[in-house]
Write a protein that holds these residues in place. Structure first.
Motif, PDB file in Angstrom:
ATOM      1  N   ARG A 168     -36.378  64.089  63.072  1.00 48.29           N
ATOM      2  CA  ARG A 168     -36.676  62.894  61.721  1.00 48.29           C
ATOM      3  C   ARG A 168     -36.155  63.610  60.354  1.00 48.29           C
ATOM      4  N   PRO A 169     -34.659  64.224  61.021  1.00 48.62           N
ATOM      5  CA  PRO A 169     -34.393  64.346  59.471  1.00 48.62           C
ATOM      6  C   PRO A 169     -34.320  63.614  58.297  1.00 48.62           C
ATOM      7  N   SER A 170     -34.408  65.088  56.991  1.00 41.26           N
ATOM      8  CA  SER A 170     -34.532  64.014  55.378  1.00 41.26           C
ATOM      9  C   SER A 170     -33.990  64.911  54.707  1.00 41.26           C
ATOM     10  N   GLY A 171     -34.125  64.353  53.333  1.00 42.48           N
ATOM     11  CA  GLY A 171     -32.837  65.631  52.490  1.00 42.48           C
ATOM     12  C   GLY A 171     -32.026  65.882  52.500  1.00 42.48           C
ATOM     13  N   ARG A 172     -31.319  67.102  53.202  1.00 36.98           N
ATOM     14  CA  ARG A 172     -29.961  67.240  52.670  1.00 36.98           C
ATOM     15  C   ARG A 172     -30.291  68.755  53.924  1.00 36.98           C
ATOM     16  N   VAL A 173     -28.788  68.382  53.859  1.00 35.03           N
ATOM     17  CA  VAL A 173     -28.834  68.897  55.929  1.00 35.03           C
ATOM     18  C   VAL A 173     -27.933  69.353  55.412  1.00 35.03           C
ATOM     19  N   LEU A 174     -26.796  70.997  56.937  1.00 36.32           N
ATOM     20  CA  LEU A 174     -25.978  72.215  56.906  1.00 36.32           C
ATOM     21  C   LEU A 174     -25.513  71.686  57.641  1.00 36.32           C
ATOM     22  N   GLU A 175     -24.613  71.542  57.832  1.00 31.52           N
ATOM     23  CA  GLU A 175     -24.156  72.236  58.979  1.00 31.52           C
ATOM     24  C   GLU A 175     -22.915  73.156  58.822  1.00 31.52           C
ATOM     25  N   LEU A 176     -23.244  74.340  60.366  1.00 29.81           N
ATOM     26  CA  LEU A 176     -22.302  75.262  60.011  1.00 29.81           C
ATOM     27  C   LEU A 176     -21.574  75.257  60.978  1.00 29.81           C
ATOM     28  N   GLY A 177     -20.388  75.513  61.113  1.00 29.78           N
ATOM     29  CA  GLY A 177     -19.902  75.313  62.081  1.00 29.78           C
ATOM     30  C   GLY A 177     -19.088  73.863  62.425  1.00 29.78           C
ATOM     31  N   THR A 178     -18.968  72.600  61.709  1.00 25.83           N
ATOM     32  CA  THR A 178     -18.849  71.666  61.891  1.00 25.83           C
ATOM     33  C   THR A 178     -17.716  71.202  63.291  1.00 25.83           C
ATOM     34  N   SER A 179     -19.012  70.032  63.770  1.00 23.82           N
ATOM     35  CA  SER A 179     -18.085  69.696  65.380  1.00 23.82           C
ATOM     36  C   SER A 179     -17.254  68.316  64.510  1.00 23.82           C
ATOM     37  N   GLU A 180     -17.765  67.671  63.654  1.00 29.00           N
ATOM     38  CA  GLU A 180     -17.357  66.036  63.359  1.00 29.00           C
ATOM     39  C   GLU A 180     -18.479  65.514  64.053  1.00 29.00           C
ATOM     40  N   VAL A 181     -18.583  65.433  65.196  1.00 26.69           N
ATOM     41  CA  VAL A 181     -19.360  64.301  66.163  1.00 26.69           C
ATOM     42  C   VAL A 181     -21.022  64.374  65.318  1.00 26.69           C
ATOM     43  N   ILE A 182     -21.443  65.787  65.420  1.00 25.80           N
ATOM     44  CA  ILE A 182     -22.681  66.240  65.240  1.00 25.80           C
ATOM     45  C   ILE A 182     -23.057  65.331  63.365  1.00 25.80           C
ATOM     46  N   ALA A 183     -22.423  65.673  62.531  1.00 29.63           N
ATOM     47  CA  ALA A 183     -22.068  64.783  60.961  1.00 29.63           C
ATOM     48  C   ALA A 183     -22.147  63.231  60.574  1.00 29.63           C
ATOM     49  N   LEU A 184     -21.100  63.623  61.541  1.00 26.18           N
ATOM     50  CA  LEU A 184     -20.740  62.151  61.965  1.00 26.18           C
ATOM     51  C   LEU A 184     -22.050  60.766  61.996  1.00 26.18           C
ATOM     52  N   GLY A 185     -22.569  61.202  63.359  1.00 27.84           N
ATOM     53  CA  GLY A 185     -23.726  60.327  64.214  1.00 27.84           C
ATOM     54  C   GLY A 185     -25.210  61.002  63.562  1.00 27.84           C
ATOM     55  N   LEU A 186     -25.280  61.940  62.602  1.00 32.16           N
ATOM     56  CA  LEU A 186     -26.789  61.694  61.994  1.00 32.16           C
ATOM     57  C   LEU A 186     -26.458  61.043  60.995  1.00 32.16           C
ATOM     58  N   LYS A 187     -25.533  61.100  60.667  1.00 29.71           N
ATOM     59  CA  LYS A 187     -25.531  60.019  58.870  1.00 29.71           C
ATOM     60  C   LYS A 187     -25.511  58.323  59.428  1.00 29.71           C
ATOM     61  N   GLU A 188     -24.921  58.255  60.177  1.00 27.29           N
ATOM     62  CA  GLU A 188     -24.753  57.139  61.021  1.00 27.29           C
ATOM     63  C   GLU A 188     -26.776  56.854  61.546  1.00 27.29           C
ATOM     64  N   LEU A 189     -27.214  57.711  61.543  1.00 25.30           N
ATOM     65  CA  LEU A 189     -28.944  56.967  62.563  1.00 25.30           C
ATOM     66  C   LEU A 189     -29.686  57.413  61.328  1.00 25.30           C
ATOM     67  N   PHE A 190     -29.093  58.418  60.331  1.00 25.34           N
ATOM     68  CA  PHE A 190     -30.356  58.468  59.109  1.00 25.34           C
ATOM     69  C   PHE A 190     -29.612  58.575  57.888  1.00 25.34           C
ATOM     70  N   PRO A 191     -28.921  57.292  57.182  1.00 23.45           N
ATOM     71  CA  PRO A 191     -28.074  56.806  56.356  1.00 23.45           C
ATOM     72  C   PRO A 191     -28.539  57.527  55.067  1.00 23.45           C
ATOM     73  N   ALA A 192     -29.900  58.002  55.040  1.00 21.65           N
ATOM     74  CA  ALA A 192     -30.543  58.792  53.231  1.00 21.65           C
ATOM     75  C   ALA A 192     -29.784  59.749  53.400  1.00 21.65           C
ATOM     76  N   VAL A 193     -29.911  60.856  54.862  1.00 15.56           N
ATOM     77  CA  VAL A 193     -29.782  61.862  54.588  1.00 15.56           C
ATOM     78  C   VAL A 193     -28.610  62.353  53.685  1.00 15.56           C
ATOM     79  N   THR A 194     -28.375  63.902  53.351  1.00 11.90           N
ATOM     80  CA  THR A 194     -27.029  63.944  52.488  1.00 11.90           C
ATOM     81  C   THR A 194     -26.823  65.595  53.630  1.00 11.90           C
ATOM     82  N   ILE A 195     -25.236  65.672  54.083  1.00 12.02           N
ATOM     83  CA  ILE A 195     -25.166  66.433  54.845  1.00 12.02           C
ATOM     84  C   ILE A 195     -23.477  67.017  53.824  1.00 12.02           C
TER      85      ILE A 195
END
Length: 290
Positions: free
Chosen positions: A71-98
């Motif tokens: 249940r992530p919230s707030g600000r998230v950092l992905e190290l070495g992005t694969s695009e899938v995780i950032a895009l999927g996370l933003k869709e599932l949790f629109p309020a987070v900043t990635i």
């Protein structure tokens, strides 16, 4: 004088027992929740057979599933992005900043530091703030205690010289009680064990590349070693394994268990969900530093 004795080996075992690049688990969405399967399936719908994204489909979907449980919230950092995780996370949790990190040795000096990148896949796109840094040599250009969650998937095994540098930076930029999701291949998976009993190296992806590119694994972890490293980096949490690349091989593990060996963590991928509980305890844990 050194003598070499000719020994007959079935060299095909060396080839067939190594992981096949592009091999995938028979059902990549087994055990993944419906909403995550829908999002991941759509994002990966254009990934062709044998591509990195397709061969990691089960792992990527399961990573999103674990993130949903966090249940992530707030600000998230992905190290070495694969695009899938950032895009999927933003869709599932629109309020987070990635935010994400990227690193390419071909980047010019003007590009090193920070820039805006457009992540696009499966008909979705996301404009993200990116840090262009070498994760084991350069600090992240953010203040202490900036992030609520850091995601580090399939990165630590590629570190060439100093993985604890990266983990110390993760500790620094996470807020108190901030959480880390880390995944990495398991060196003692059922497939690794099957290789060892056939006298083949157990490594997951240590092969050299014919074209000279340097993307192989430098150090492959077990649950024991990764747990030790995370504790040294100031974290506490849960570490376990699942088969997220290929279907498991049960025969050899089952035989060893009947002989009394307590083999538990034999999935091919290690998943760690850890919480920052303090500062770095040991900058150079002996389990991975000589």
């Amino acid at each position: 004088m050194v003598c070499f004795v000719s020994v007959s080996y079935d060299t095909s075992a060396c080839v067939t027992s190594k992981r096949r690049i592009g091999a995938v688990r028979s059902n990549p969405y087994r055990g993944v929740s419906g909403p995550v399967a829908e999002v991941a399936g759509r994002l990966l719908s254009s990934a062709g057979p044998g591509t990195y994204l397709k061969s990691h489909e089960a792992r990527l979907a399961r990573t999103l599933d674990v993130l949903c449980d966090m249940r992530p919230s707030g600000r998230v950092l992905e190290l070495g992005t694969s695009e899938v995780i950032a895009l999927g996370l933003k869709e599932l949790f629109p309020a987070v900043t990635i935010d994400v990190t990227v690193f390419d040795e071909s980047d010019s000096k003007d590009e090193i530091g920070e820039k805006t990148v457009m992540l696009s896949l499966g008909g979705r796109s996301l404009e993200a703030h990116a840090f262009v840094v070498d994760l084991e040599r350069e600090p992240l250009p953010v203040a202490d205690e900036t992030y609520d969650v850091v995601i580090c998937c399939e990165v630590v095994e590629h570190m060439e010289t100093d993985p604890m540098y990266m983990l110390a930076e993760v500790n620094r930029v996470l807020k108190p009680n901030g959480r880390l999701l880390l995944t990495t291949p398991n060196a003692v998976s059922s497939r690794g064990i099957a290789k060892v009993v056939r006298e083949v190296e157990p490594y997951f992806f240590m092969q050299y590349n014919k074209n000279g590119n340097y993307h192989r694994h430098n150090y492959e972890y077990s649950v024991l070693t990764l747990t030790t490293v995370l504790v040294a980096a100031g974290f506490s949490g849960k570490v376990w394994t699942e088969d997220l690349f290929e279907d498991p091989l049960h025969d050899d593990v089952d035989k060893l268990r009947t002989l009394g060996y307590e083999l538990k963590n034999v999935g091919d991928n290690i998943i760690a969900v850890a919480t920052k509980i303090g500062e770095v305890v040991n900058r150079y844990p002996e389990c991975i530093y000589a």
